[in-house]
Design a protein around this motif. Structure first.
Motif, PDB file in Angstrom:
ATOM      1  N   PHE B  72       0.827  -1.204   0.000  1.00  0.00           N
ATOM      2  CA  PHE B  72       0.000   0.000   0.000  1.00  0.00           C
ATOM      3  C   PHE B  72       0.863   1.256   0.000  1.00  0.00           C
ATOM      4  O   PHE B  72       0.639   2.186  -0.779  1.00  0.00           O
ATOM      5  N   LEU B 147      -1.316  -9.216   8.541  1.00  0.00           N
ATOM      6  CA  LEU B 147      -1.110  -8.547   7.260  1.00  0.00           C
ATOM      7  C   LEU B 147      -1.597  -9.422   6.117  1.00  0.00           C
ATOM      8  O   LEU B 147      -2.240  -8.956   5.188  1.00  0.00           O
ATOM      9  N   GLN B 148      -1.274 -10.724   6.195  1.00  0.00           N
ATOM     10  CA  GLN B 148      -1.701 -11.640   5.147  1.00  0.00           C
ATOM     11  C   GLN B 148      -3.219 -11.673   5.051  1.00  0.00           C
ATOM     12  O   GLN B 148      -3.790 -11.782   3.974  1.00  0.00           O
ATOM     13  N   VAL B 150      -5.635  -9.313   6.168  1.00  0.00           N
ATOM     14  CA  VAL B 150      -6.448  -8.139   5.863  1.00  0.00           C
ATOM     15  C   VAL B 150      -5.904  -7.334   4.699  1.00  0.00           C
ATOM     16  O   VAL B 150      -6.616  -6.521   4.135  1.00  0.00           O
ATOM     17  N   GLY B 151      -4.659  -7.561   4.294  1.00  0.00           N
ATOM     18  CA  GLY B 151      -4.095  -6.720   3.242  1.00  0.00           C
ATOM     19  C   GLY B 151      -3.624  -5.421   3.858  1.00  0.00           C
ATOM     20  O   GLY B 151      -4.233  -4.884   4.766  1.00  0.00           O
ATOM     21  N   SER B 152      -2.515  -4.883   3.323  1.00  0.00           N
ATOM     22  CA  SER B 152      -1.901  -3.788   4.065  1.00  0.00           C
ATOM     23  C   SER B 152      -2.736  -2.516   4.016  1.00  0.00           C
ATOM     24  O   SER B 152      -2.659  -1.687   4.911  1.00  0.00           O
ATOM     25  N   LYS B 154      -6.006  -2.266   4.318  1.00  0.00           N
ATOM     26  CA  LYS B 154      -6.982  -2.350   5.391  1.00  0.00           C
ATOM     27  C   LYS B 154      -6.306  -2.176   6.739  1.00  0.00           C
ATOM     28  O   LYS B 154      -6.836  -1.506   7.634  1.00  0.00           O
TER      29      LYS B 154
END
Lengths: 339, 198
Positions: B72, B147-148, B150-152, B154
């Motif tokens: 991100f 992190l894996q 929610v995605g960075s 989020k």
């Protein structure tokens, strides 16, 4: 024997996918040029190229060979390094932009999950915006390094236009992101499913905004101000010839394909068929993209080019407030958990 | 860094190390390119090339973020700095017409000496981080697993709008004030004060 490779298969598969996608996208360009010339011919009640080969299909080979073997002229007053770098940047960024587009679901292949996409990142949409904004540099550099008034004006015009319409593009895409709650393009497609779930029914205004901004972003008619022939000769690529000239063309057409693919992914349900039982991999995606490309060409044949100040006023005073309001509405609806 | 070299020097050779070494080499290469580009910004005599070097530097930084799994931030770095801010720089340089400047790097004035010593001190401090060794995994509540999941994007949003809400809102107010200020400066002319004698 190759056990040690196990954790690294994704790298190898990724490289293979990258090569396949790049080659496929680049070889689609001559076909698209042929399609455009044929369709424009029909739109203007003439035949278009039909002499070389069946349906004029040999024309695309002839054109490619001609462009490859033409002399490449670099005038002595040009900034040589930037002059050579600019077309490379345009083509590079447009191919990288395509890498985030998913065109099918993932499949199991020898124990590995292989998705039909270049990169399925969590920031797919942002990566698209980032790479398309990097493509502007190629155009500015081309305009600047040619040491020509027309080129400079064309380059500045085109970058101003792309910056202005990128805002609308991003805000329109954001409305979709608010609804789906994800920046991941594959997930956006998966949430849509068959025809009842397509985002275009829920967000018709967003679709329109995105499509108009997309046409402006790819420098296509009626927003092809950078290459306005009667004012600027050919805009930023006035001084280019041979293969370097055609690389700008390639960049433009690849951007067109990417934009159509993105509209398909965001609004038209991506690779999903309208009804579930018709689901065939890839075919539906290609069909939708083909349809949108035809719409691009159709629009080019229909609308006259608009004046530059009108273009800017339209972008900043009409589209931008509209897309901001649009985003606000969907944000409110989301906050009230209606959508 | 030195213990890293030592580690690879002493390790038993196995084929999987190709990938590991490739990753480390890539990080190192991108980092060195970033430094070279930064030097180019200062040392280049033509302003347009300086701006281009700066763009290159920012892209290298974005690549470094990407190599450390901060997708991100990498995207934002490219969108905001390399995409939006630098294009305005290029615009102004292209419009004003860039002339090459005579740079005499050899004659050292007092200001240059001061700036040089300042940068040198900072660089020495930076070199001390070499002793830290290998990059460590992130600490705190946002772990690699989170992190894996929610995605960075989020993850950053969640922290921004919960823990750091007040600084975030203050920054947005600041930006709003700046926007209004720019419009005022660009749009309205201050009327002349009428004097009695006229």
């Amino acid at each position: 024997m190759f056990d040690w490779l196990d954790p690294y298969w994704f790298l190898i598969i990724g490289s293979v996918k990258a090569v396949i996608i790049a080659v496929a996208v680049m070889s689609a360009v001559p076909a698209l040029v042929w399609l455009e010339r044929r369709l424009l011919g029909r739109f203007q009640v003439r035949l278009g190229p039909n002499r070389v080969g069946p349906l004029g299909l040999g024309q695309l080979i002839a054109d490619s060979i001609k462009l490859l073997f033409k002399e490449s002229i670099v005038q002595s007053s040009a900034d040589k390094f930037l002059f050579h770098l600019a077309p490379a940047i345009v083509v590079f960024t447009s191919i990288v932009t395509f890498s985030v587009i998913p065109f099918g679901t993932s499949y199991e292949l020898g124990g590995e999950t292989v998705g039909l996409w270049g990169a399925n990142t969590n920031i797919g949409l942002l990566l698209f915006l980032a790479m398309s904004s990097m493509g502007i540099y190629g155009i500015v550099m081309a305009g600047f390094s040619s040491n020509n008034k027309y080129s400079l004006m064309g380059g500045l015009r085109s970058s101003a236009q792309m910056i202005s319409y990128e805002l609308t593009l991003g805000l329109a895409a954001l409305a979709v992101v608010i609804m789906t709650g994800s920046l991941n393009l594959a997930e956006i497609v998966n949430q849509q499913g068959n025809i009842a779930g397509w985002n275009i029914w829920y967000q018709p205004l967003t679709f329109l905004l995105f499509f108009v901004a997309g046409i402006a972003e790819t420098n296509r008619a009626p927003f092809d101000l950078p290459e306005a022939e009667q004012e600027l000769v050919a805009g930023f690529f006035t001084e280019y010839s041979g293969m370097k000239f055609s690389m700008f063309f390639m960049g433009e057409y690849i951007n067109m394909i990417t934009m159509s693919a993105l509209v398909t992914v965001l609004f038209l349900g991506g690779w999903h068929a309208p009804v579930d039982f018709l689901d065939v991999p890839i075919i539906w995606f290609v069909g939708k993209v083909f349809f949108l490309l035809c719409v691009f060409i159709w629009i080019r044949a229909t609308f006259p080019r608009i004046r530059y100040d009108r273009l800017m006023a339209f972008g900043w005073k009409f589209l931008l407030p509209l897309s901001l309001g649009n985003m606000l509405i969907y944000g409110t609806l989301k906050a009230l958990s209606i959508i | 860094m030195f213990d890293l070299i030592e580690k690879y020097w002493n390790a038993e050779w196995e084929p999987a190390m190709v990938f590991e070494l490739f990753n480390q080499g890539l990080t190192l290469g991108v980092g060195f390119t970033a430094i070279l580009a930064a030097l180019g910004v200062v040392a280049c005599s033509s302003p347009i090339y300086s701006a281009l070097y700066l763009i290159g530097h920012m892209v290298c930084l974005a690549l470094l973020f990407l190599l450390y799994n901060a997708e991100f931030i990498a995207a934002v770095q490219v969108v905001v700095y390399a995409g939006a801010v630098m294009i305005l720089f290029l615009f102004i340089i292209a419009l004003l017409g860039a002339k090459k400047e005579d740079l005499k790097l050899t004659d050292i004035t007092f200001e240059k000496f001061l700036a040089g010593s300042f940068v040198g001190t900072l660089f020495c401090e930076l070199l001390m981080t070499l002793a830290v060794g290998e990059t460590r995994p992130p600490k705190g509540e946002i772990t690699q697993e989170v992190l894996q999941q929610v995605g960075s994007a989020k993850a950053i949003g969640l922290t921004l709008f919960s823990k750091h809400l007040i600084p975030f809102e203050l920054a947005s107010a600041l930006l709003l004030v700046a926007t209004v200020g720019i419009i005022c400066l660009a749009k309205f002319q201050i009327p002349k004060i009428r004097r009695r004698s006229e």
